[in-house]
Design an enzyme around this catalytic site. Sequence first.
Site, PDB file in Angstrom:
ATOM      1  N   LEU A   3      30.352  35.364  51.949  1.00  0.00           N
ATOM      2  CA  LEU A   3      29.993  35.583  50.546  1.00  0.00           C
ATOM      3  C   LEU A   3      29.579  37.029  50.311  1.00  0.00           C
ATOM      4  CD1 LEU A   3      26.650  35.856  50.198  1.00  0.00           C
ATOM      5  CD2 LEU A   3      26.748  33.392  50.563  1.00  0.00           C
ATOM      6  N   CYS A  16      38.398  37.821  41.225  1.00  0.00           N
ATOM      7  CA  CYS A  16      38.773  36.521  41.790  1.00  0.00           C
ATOM      8  C   CYS A  16      39.939  35.880  41.036  1.00  0.00           C
ATOM      9  CB  CYS A  16      37.574  35.584  41.835  1.00  0.00           C
ATOM     10  SG  CYS A  16      36.154  36.301  42.716  1.00  0.00           S
TER      11      CYS A  16
END
Length: 217
Positions: free
Chosen positions: A156, A173
Site C-alpha cells: 500500500l 488507479c
Amino acid sequence: MTQSIIIRQLGVQDYQEIWHKMQQFTDNRDENTQDEIWLVQHPAVFTQGSAGKPEHLLQQSAIPVVQSDRGGQITYHGLGQQVMYVLIDIKRLKAQGKDLNVRQLVTALEQSVVQTLADYGIEGYPKADAPGVYVDGKKICSLGLRIRKGCSFHGLALNINMDLTPFLYINPCGYAGLEMCQMADFIPPEEAQPDKVSPKLVTHFTQLLGYNSVTNS
C-alpha cells in the site's frame, strides 16, 4: 503458534531497486523464511500495474514511468507518502490455520489504514469495487499486490504529507477525475509525518493478521 514478522525501515530508496529486491526476496524464500514488512518512501515516480492502460497517463512530465508487476493501474509515489510493502507467506499462514486469502489480505491492508486514520480522528473507508481507502470521496491510500509461489509482495501507499500535483497527470488507479487527498489535509502538518504514522500502521496490520512476534530491523 508463534507468528513472527520483521519490520524493515528502508528510508528513501529508488522504486525499481526496491521492487527488484522484493522479487528476489520472494523467489529465494523458503518455508522457514520469516515474513517481512518494508517501510519506504520513493522519489517521484509513476508506476503502471500489470494490466495498466497507457491512456491513463494523461500528460508527459519529467517524472519517470515504470512498468511494474503489481496488480492495478497507474499510480504515483513521492516523498511524504508512506509505502508499506508486505512480504507474506500466505500459503504458510493458511497451513497454520489462519483464514487468509488474497482478498482477505487486501481487506487487512485497507483496515489497517482505516484504523490508523481513526487514531487521528479521520474517517476513512474502503470501497468494494475500487481497492484502497477513501476520505470524503477522495482517495488517500492506494493498494496493489502480486502473489508468487503463495507469497505476497508490493502493498500500500498512504498519502501523508506530500505534493499531490502529479496525481493530476494521471487517472489515479484508472479512474478519471478521481481526486486524491492526504492526512495533512485533516491534521496539523507536524502530526502528518511518515515516521509518526508508520508505527501505528504497522501495529494495526500485524494485529489484524495475528502476528505475536514483531522484530524491528
